[in-house]
Write an enzyme that holds these catalytic residues in place. Structure first.
Site, PDB file in Angstrom:
ATOM      1  N   HIS A  63       0.847  -1.195   0.000  1.00  0.00           N
ATOM      2  CA  HIS A  63       0.000   0.000   0.000  1.00  0.00           C
ATOM      3  C   HIS A  63       0.880   1.242   0.000  1.00  0.00           C
ATOM      4  O   HIS A  63       2.105   1.153   0.164  1.00  0.00           O
ATOM      5  CB  HIS A  63      -0.962  -0.003   1.191  1.00  0.00           C
ATOM      6  CG  HIS A  63      -0.318   0.087   2.538  1.00  0.00           C
ATOM      7  ND1 HIS A  63       0.483  -0.916   3.043  1.00  0.00           N
ATOM      8  CD2 HIS A  63      -0.336   1.068   3.492  1.00  0.00           C
ATOM      9  CE1 HIS A  63       0.895  -0.572   4.253  1.00  0.00           C
ATOM     10  NE2 HIS A  63       0.430   0.626   4.535  1.00  0.00           N
ATOM     11  N   HIS A  65       1.650   3.842   1.920  1.00  0.00           N
ATOM     12  CA  HIS A  65       2.153   4.540   3.097  1.00  0.00           C
ATOM     13  C   HIS A  65       3.669   4.510   3.045  1.00  0.00           C
ATOM     14  O   HIS A  65       4.264   3.488   2.664  1.00  0.00           O
ATOM     15  CB  HIS A  65       1.631   3.917   4.391  1.00  0.00           C
ATOM     16  CG  HIS A  65       0.259   4.395   4.768  1.00  0.00           C
ATOM     17  ND1 HIS A  65      -0.551   3.735   5.669  1.00  0.00           N
ATOM     18  CD2 HIS A  65      -0.440   5.502   4.381  1.00  0.00           C
ATOM     19  CE1 HIS A  65      -1.688   4.395   5.818  1.00  0.00           C
ATOM     20  NE2 HIS A  65      -1.650   5.465   5.053  1.00  0.00           N
ATOM     21  N   ASP A  67       6.159   4.175   5.022  1.00  0.00           N
ATOM     22  CA  ASP A  67       6.994   3.173   5.686  1.00  0.00           C
ATOM     23  C   ASP A  67       7.000   1.841   4.952  1.00  0.00           C
ATOM     24  O   ASP A  67       7.708   0.917   5.353  1.00  0.00           O
ATOM     25  CB  ASP A  67       6.552   2.974   7.143  1.00  0.00           C
ATOM     26  CG  ASP A  67       5.095   2.590   7.301  1.00  0.00           C
ATOM     27  OD1 ASP A  67       4.255   3.133   6.567  1.00  0.00           O
ATOM     28  OD2 ASP A  67       4.798   1.745   8.169  1.00  0.00           O
ATOM     29  N   HIS A 143      -7.396  -1.585   6.204  1.00  0.00           N
ATOM     30  CA  HIS A 143      -6.510  -0.533   6.672  1.00  0.00           C
ATOM     31  C   HIS A 143      -7.116   0.828   6.337  1.00  0.00           C
ATOM     32  O   HIS A 143      -8.190   0.910   5.728  1.00  0.00           O
ATOM     33  CB  HIS A 143      -5.136  -0.712   6.015  1.00  0.00           C
ATOM     34  CG  HIS A 143      -4.039   0.067   6.677  1.00  0.00           C
ATOM     35  ND1 HIS A 143      -3.931   0.206   8.041  1.00  0.00           N
ATOM     36  CD2 HIS A 143      -2.989   0.762   6.140  1.00  0.00           C
ATOM     37  CE1 HIS A 143      -2.872   0.934   8.321  1.00  0.00           C
ATOM     38  NE2 HIS A 143      -2.287   1.294   7.191  1.00  0.00           N
ATOM     39  N   HIS A 271       5.700  -5.473  12.471  1.00  0.00           N
ATOM     40  CA  HIS A 271       5.165  -4.119  12.367  1.00  0.00           C
ATOM     41  C   HIS A 271       4.927  -3.542  13.757  1.00  0.00           C
ATOM     42  O   HIS A 271       3.857  -3.032  14.076  1.00  0.00           O
ATOM     43  CB  HIS A 271       3.877  -4.102  11.531  1.00  0.00           C
ATOM     44  CG  HIS A 271       3.567  -2.741  10.958  1.00  0.00           C
ATOM     45  ND1 HIS A 271       2.717  -1.863  11.564  1.00  0.00           N
ATOM     46  CD2 HIS A 271       4.004  -2.119   9.834  1.00  0.00           C
ATOM     47  CE1 HIS A 271       2.619  -0.760  10.851  1.00  0.00           C
ATOM     48  NE2 HIS A 271       3.410  -0.899   9.780  1.00  0.00           N
TER      49      HIS A 271
END
Length: 304
Positions: A63, A65, A67, A143, A271
Protein backbone atom coordinates in the site's frame (compact mmCIF):
# COMPACT_ATOMS: atom_id res chain seq x y z
CA UNK A 1 12.97 -30.20 -0.13
CA UNK A 2 13.60 -27.07 -2.16
CA UNK A 3 14.16 -23.71 -0.48
CA UNK A 4 11.25 -21.63 0.80
CA UNK A 5 12.65 -18.97 3.12
CA UNK A 6 11.62 -15.56 4.43
CA UNK A 7 14.25 -12.99 5.43
CA UNK A 8 13.06 -10.06 7.52
CA UNK A 9 14.70 -6.76 6.56
CA UNK A 10 12.50 -4.43 8.59
CA UNK A 11 9.63 -5.05 11.01
CA UNK A 12 8.96 -1.71 12.64
CA UNK A 13 6.00 0.58 12.01
CA UNK A 14 5.48 4.18 10.94
CA UNK A 15 8.98 5.61 11.41
CA UNK A 16 12.47 4.08 11.57
CA UNK A 17 13.89 3.74 15.07
CA UNK A 18 17.24 2.75 16.56
CA UNK A 19 15.76 -0.71 17.11
CA UNK A 20 13.78 -1.43 13.95
CA UNK A 21 13.74 -0.56 10.27
CA UNK A 22 10.45 -0.05 8.44
CA UNK A 23 8.71 -2.81 6.53
CA UNK A 24 10.54 -4.96 4.02
CA UNK A 25 11.36 -8.62 3.54
CA UNK A 26 12.58 -11.06 0.92
CA UNK A 27 10.87 -14.35 0.07
CA UNK A 28 13.14 -16.99 -1.48
CA UNK A 29 11.23 -19.73 -3.29
CA UNK A 30 13.42 -22.24 -5.10
CA UNK A 31 16.15 -19.56 -5.38
CA UNK A 32 13.80 -16.98 -6.90
CA UNK A 33 13.90 -13.83 -4.76
CA UNK A 34 10.77 -11.70 -4.27
CA UNK A 35 10.80 -8.50 -2.21
CA UNK A 36 7.72 -7.52 -0.23
CA UNK A 37 7.49 -3.81 0.63
CA UNK A 38 10.47 -1.46 0.59
CA UNK A 39 10.66 0.97 3.49
CA UNK A 40 13.58 3.28 4.21
CA UNK A 41 16.86 1.50 4.87
CA UNK A 42 16.01 -1.57 2.82
CA UNK A 43 19.27 -1.35 0.87
CA UNK A 44 21.34 -1.39 4.04
CA UNK A 45 19.41 -4.36 5.38
CA UNK A 46 19.88 -6.27 2.14
CA UNK A 47 23.63 -5.99 2.60
CA UNK A 48 23.47 -6.96 6.26
CA UNK A 49 21.39 -9.99 5.38
CA UNK A 50 23.76 -10.91 2.51
CA UNK A 51 20.91 -10.94 0.00
CA UNK A 52 22.14 -10.50 -3.58
CA UNK A 53 20.70 -7.30 -5.09
CA UNK A 54 20.91 -8.61 -8.64
CA UNK A 55 18.70 -11.62 -7.94
CA UNK A 56 15.69 -9.53 -6.95
CA UNK A 57 13.50 -9.21 -10.02
CA UNK A 58 10.04 -8.64 -8.53
CA UNK A 59 8.99 -6.19 -5.80
CA UNK A 60 5.49 -6.24 -4.31
CA UNK A 61 4.18 -3.10 -2.56
CA UNK A 62 1.23 -3.60 -0.25
CA UNK A 63 0.00 0.00 0.00
CA UNK A 64 0.97 3.62 -0.39
CA UNK A 65 2.15 4.54 3.10
CA UNK A 66 5.73 5.77 3.23
CA UNK A 67 6.99 3.17 5.69
CA UNK A 68 6.26 0.55 3.03
CA UNK A 69 7.57 2.24 -0.11
CA UNK A 70 9.88 5.21 0.63
CA UNK A 71 12.96 3.02 0.04
CA UNK A 72 11.91 2.05 -3.46
CA UNK A 73 13.32 4.94 -5.49
CA UNK A 74 16.71 4.82 -3.75
CA UNK A 75 17.02 1.10 -4.31
CA UNK A 76 16.13 1.41 -7.99
CA UNK A 77 18.78 4.11 -8.31
CA UNK A 78 21.35 1.85 -6.63
CA UNK A 79 20.46 -0.96 -9.03
CA UNK A 80 21.43 1.41 -11.83
CA UNK A 81 24.72 2.37 -10.16
CA UNK A 82 25.54 -1.32 -9.75
CA UNK A 83 25.18 -1.89 -13.50
CA UNK A 84 21.91 -3.78 -13.56
CA UNK A 85 20.62 -4.66 -17.03
CA UNK A 86 17.77 -7.09 -16.26
CA UNK A 87 14.26 -5.59 -16.04
CA UNK A 88 12.80 -4.95 -12.60
CA UNK A 89 9.08 -5.62 -12.10
CA UNK A 90 7.16 -3.51 -9.58
CA UNK A 91 3.75 -4.91 -8.52
CA UNK A 92 1.87 -2.21 -6.62
CA UNK A 93 -1.41 -0.33 -6.33
CA UNK A 94 -1.94 1.49 -9.61
CA UNK A 95 -1.74 4.99 -8.05
CA UNK A 96 1.94 4.54 -7.16
CA UNK A 97 2.96 5.03 -10.78
CA UNK A 98 1.66 8.63 -10.76
CA UNK A 99 4.53 9.49 -8.42
CA UNK A 100 7.13 6.82 -9.15
CA UNK A 101 7.03 7.33 -12.91
CA UNK A 102 7.88 11.04 -12.53
CA UNK A 103 10.63 10.31 -10.00
CA UNK A 104 12.25 7.79 -12.32
CA UNK A 105 12.12 10.23 -15.22
CA UNK A 106 13.87 12.85 -13.10
CA UNK A 107 16.41 10.86 -11.06
CA UNK A 108 16.95 7.64 -13.01
CA UNK A 109 16.65 8.59 -16.67
CA UNK A 110 20.00 7.08 -17.67
CA UNK A 111 19.55 3.58 -16.25
CA UNK A 112 20.42 0.63 -18.47
CA UNK A 113 17.45 -1.45 -17.32
CA UNK A 114 13.70 -1.06 -17.56
CA UNK A 115 11.34 -0.71 -14.63
CA UNK A 116 8.20 -2.60 -15.59
CA UNK A 117 5.27 -1.35 -13.49
CA UNK A 118 2.38 -3.77 -13.08
CA UNK A 119 -0.43 -2.09 -11.18
CA UNK A 120 -3.26 -3.86 -9.41
CA UNK A 121 -6.38 -2.93 -7.44
CA UNK A 122 -5.72 -3.66 -3.73
CA UNK A 123 -9.47 -3.89 -3.09
CA UNK A 124 -9.81 -6.90 -5.40
CA UNK A 125 -8.32 -10.38 -5.05
CA UNK A 126 -6.13 -11.06 -8.07
CA UNK A 127 -3.14 -13.11 -9.21
CA UNK A 128 -0.23 -10.67 -9.54
CA UNK A 129 2.52 -13.15 -10.46
CA UNK A 130 2.53 -16.71 -11.75
CA UNK A 131 5.17 -19.09 -13.08
CA UNK A 132 5.90 -22.82 -13.06
CA UNK A 133 6.95 -22.91 -9.41
CA UNK A 134 5.00 -20.18 -7.57
CA UNK A 135 1.81 -18.17 -7.68
CA UNK A 136 1.45 -14.83 -5.86
CA UNK A 137 -2.03 -13.51 -5.15
CA UNK A 138 -2.96 -10.11 -3.73
CA UNK A 139 -5.99 -9.91 -1.45
CA UNK A 140 -7.65 -6.99 0.39
CA UNK A 141 -6.70 -6.11 3.95
CA UNK A 142 -8.50 -3.74 6.34
CA UNK A 143 -6.51 -0.53 6.67
CA UNK A 144 -6.95 3.25 6.49
CA UNK A 145 -6.03 3.26 2.81
CA UNK A 146 -6.45 0.53 0.18
CA UNK A 147 -4.00 -2.18 1.20
CA UNK A 148 -3.23 -5.68 -0.04
CA UNK A 149 -1.83 -8.78 1.56
CA UNK A 150 0.11 -11.31 -0.50
CA UNK A 151 -0.12 -15.09 -0.55
CA UNK A 152 2.91 -16.91 -1.94
CA UNK A 153 1.90 -20.44 -2.95
CA UNK A 154 4.39 -23.07 -4.00
CA UNK A 155 3.19 -25.23 -6.88
CA UNK A 156 3.21 -29.01 -6.82
CA UNK A 157 6.37 -30.76 -7.87
CA UNK A 158 6.49 -34.16 -9.55
CA UNK A 159 6.37 -37.30 -7.44
CA UNK A 160 9.75 -38.80 -6.62
CA UNK A 161 10.77 -41.94 -8.47
CA UNK A 162 11.47 -44.94 -6.23
CA UNK A 163 14.66 -46.16 -7.91
CA UNK A 164 14.60 -49.50 -6.13
CA UNK A 165 11.07 -50.20 -7.36
CA UNK A 166 11.92 -48.98 -10.85
CA UNK A 167 14.93 -51.28 -11.02
CA UNK A 168 12.93 -54.21 -9.67
CA UNK A 169 10.27 -53.87 -12.40
CA UNK A 170 12.79 -53.04 -15.13
CA UNK A 171 11.67 -49.49 -15.88
CA UNK A 172 14.08 -48.03 -18.48
CA UNK A 173 15.67 -44.66 -17.69
CA UNK A 174 14.06 -43.01 -20.69
CA UNK A 175 10.63 -43.71 -19.12
CA UNK A 176 11.40 -42.12 -15.73
CA UNK A 177 9.98 -38.69 -16.61
CA UNK A 178 6.64 -40.12 -17.74
CA UNK A 179 6.35 -42.22 -14.58
CA UNK A 180 7.06 -39.19 -12.34
CA UNK A 181 4.37 -37.23 -14.18
CA UNK A 182 1.77 -39.84 -13.24
CA UNK A 183 2.11 -42.63 -15.77
CA UNK A 184 1.93 -46.39 -15.07
CA UNK A 185 4.44 -48.89 -16.42
CA UNK A 186 3.66 -52.00 -18.48
CA UNK A 187 6.19 -54.79 -18.19
CA UNK A 188 7.27 -57.00 -21.11
CA UNK A 189 4.83 -59.67 -19.86
CA UNK A 190 1.92 -57.18 -19.98
CA UNK A 191 1.62 -56.57 -16.21
CA UNK A 192 0.56 -53.02 -15.34
CA UNK A 193 2.62 -51.54 -12.50
CA UNK A 194 0.70 -48.54 -11.11
CA UNK A 195 2.33 -45.15 -10.68
CA UNK A 196 1.82 -45.31 -6.90
CA UNK A 197 4.01 -48.42 -6.63
CA UNK A 198 6.89 -46.78 -8.50
CA UNK A 199 6.96 -43.37 -6.80
CA UNK A 200 6.90 -41.56 -3.49
CA UNK A 201 4.68 -38.49 -3.03
CA UNK A 202 6.28 -35.09 -3.52
CA UNK A 203 6.65 -32.79 -0.53
CA UNK A 204 3.45 -31.00 0.55
CA UNK A 205 2.86 -27.57 -0.96
CA UNK A 206 3.96 -24.68 1.23
CA UNK A 207 2.46 -21.20 1.37
CA UNK A 208 3.24 -17.90 3.06
CA UNK A 209 0.77 -15.11 3.84
CA UNK A 210 1.95 -11.52 4.29
CA UNK A 211 -0.75 -9.58 6.16
CA UNK A 212 0.49 -6.09 6.99
CA UNK A 213 -0.98 -3.45 7.63
CA UNK A 214 -4.42 -4.50 8.78
CA UNK A 215 -6.98 -4.50 11.54
CA UNK A 216 -8.51 -7.85 12.44
CA UNK A 217 -9.90 -9.01 9.11
CA UNK A 218 -11.98 -12.23 9.19
CA UNK A 219 -12.81 -11.79 5.50
CA UNK A 220 -9.33 -12.91 4.48
CA UNK A 221 -9.27 -16.05 6.65
CA UNK A 222 -10.89 -18.46 4.15
CA UNK A 223 -8.45 -17.34 1.48
CA UNK A 224 -5.26 -17.93 3.51
CA UNK A 225 -6.55 -20.95 5.40
CA UNK A 226 -3.92 -23.63 5.95
CA UNK A 227 -0.93 -21.42 5.12
CA UNK A 228 2.39 -22.81 6.32
CA UNK A 229 3.37 -19.47 7.86
CA UNK A 230 1.85 -16.03 8.27
CA UNK A 231 3.41 -12.62 8.90
CA UNK A 232 0.82 -10.46 10.61
CA UNK A 233 0.46 -6.90 11.80
CA UNK A 234 1.20 -6.75 15.55
CA UNK A 235 1.51 -3.02 16.10
CA UNK A 236 -0.02 -2.87 19.57
CA UNK A 237 -0.76 -4.85 22.70
CA UNK A 238 -4.33 -5.36 23.85
CA UNK A 239 -3.82 -2.60 26.41
CA UNK A 240 -3.63 -0.21 23.45
CA UNK A 241 -6.54 -1.69 21.51
CA UNK A 242 -8.07 1.79 21.20
CA UNK A 243 -5.00 2.89 19.24
CA UNK A 244 -5.20 -0.22 17.08
CA UNK A 245 -8.84 0.48 16.29
CA UNK A 246 -8.17 4.14 15.51
CA UNK A 247 -5.29 3.44 13.12
CA UNK A 248 -6.64 0.19 11.61
CA UNK A 249 -3.86 -1.97 12.98
CA UNK A 250 -3.90 -5.19 14.99
CA UNK A 251 -3.02 -6.15 18.52
CA UNK A 252 -0.99 -9.25 19.33
CA UNK A 253 -4.23 -11.00 20.29
CA UNK A 254 -5.81 -10.03 16.97
CA UNK A 255 -2.86 -11.51 15.08
CA UNK A 256 -2.95 -14.71 17.11
CA UNK A 257 -6.71 -15.05 16.68
CA UNK A 258 -6.28 -14.69 12.92
CA UNK A 259 -3.57 -17.36 12.82
CA UNK A 260 -5.71 -19.72 14.89
CA UNK A 261 -8.83 -19.24 12.77
CA UNK A 262 -6.79 -19.59 9.56
CA UNK A 263 -5.17 -22.83 10.71
CA UNK A 264 -1.73 -21.37 10.05
CA UNK A 265 1.35 -23.43 10.83
CA UNK A 266 3.39 -20.56 12.24
CA UNK A 267 2.72 -16.92 13.14
CA UNK A 268 5.44 -14.30 12.66
CA UNK A 269 4.62 -11.11 14.56
CA UNK A 270 5.79 -7.82 13.08
CA UNK A 271 5.16 -4.12 12.37
CA UNK A 272 5.87 -3.17 15.98
CA UNK A 273 5.07 0.26 17.37
CA UNK A 274 8.13 2.14 18.66
CA UNK A 275 6.26 2.72 21.93
CA UNK A 276 7.32 -0.75 23.11
CA UNK A 277 10.91 -1.14 24.25
CA UNK A 278 10.47 -4.90 24.71
CA UNK A 279 8.24 -6.88 22.36
CA UNK A 280 8.27 -9.99 24.58
CA UNK A 281 5.00 -8.79 26.11
CA UNK A 282 3.47 -8.90 22.63
CA UNK A 283 4.85 -12.39 22.12
CA UNK A 284 3.46 -13.60 25.44
CA UNK A 285 0.04 -12.18 24.57
CA UNK A 286 0.02 -13.91 21.20
CA UNK A 287 1.28 -17.25 22.48
CA UNK A 288 -1.61 -17.50 24.94
CA UNK A 289 -3.89 -17.77 21.90
CA UNK A 290 -1.55 -19.27 19.29
CA UNK A 291 1.48 -21.01 20.85
CA UNK A 292 3.53 -21.29 17.64
CA UNK A 293 4.15 -17.56 17.45
CA UNK A 294 7.54 -15.88 17.07
CA UNK A 295 8.78 -12.30 16.94
CA UNK A 296 10.18 -10.93 13.72
CA UNK A 297 13.51 -9.17 13.98
CA UNK A 298 15.85 -7.65 11.45
CA UNK A 299 18.00 -10.13 9.50
CA UNK A 300 16.04 -13.12 10.79
CA UNK A 301 15.60 -15.90 8.22
CA UNK A 302 12.75 -18.39 8.60
CA UNK A 303 12.81 -21.60 6.55
CA UNK A 304 9.45 -23.23 5.81
Amino acid sequence: MEKFEITILGCGSATPSPKHYTSSQVVNIREKLFMVDCGEGTQIQLRRSHVAFARINHIFISHLHGDHCFGLLGMISSFGLLGRTAPLFIHAPQDLWQVLGKELDFFCRDMEFNVEFQGFDPDVTSVVYDDRSVCVTAFPLKHRVPCAGFLFQEKNTQDHLDRAAADFYGVPMWDYARIKEGGDFITSSGEVIPHSRLTRPSAPQRSYAYCCDTAYNPGMIPFIHGCTAMYHDCTYSSEDSDRAEKHFHSTASDAARTALEAGAGKLILGHFSARYTNENALLDEAQKVFPNSILATENLSIAL
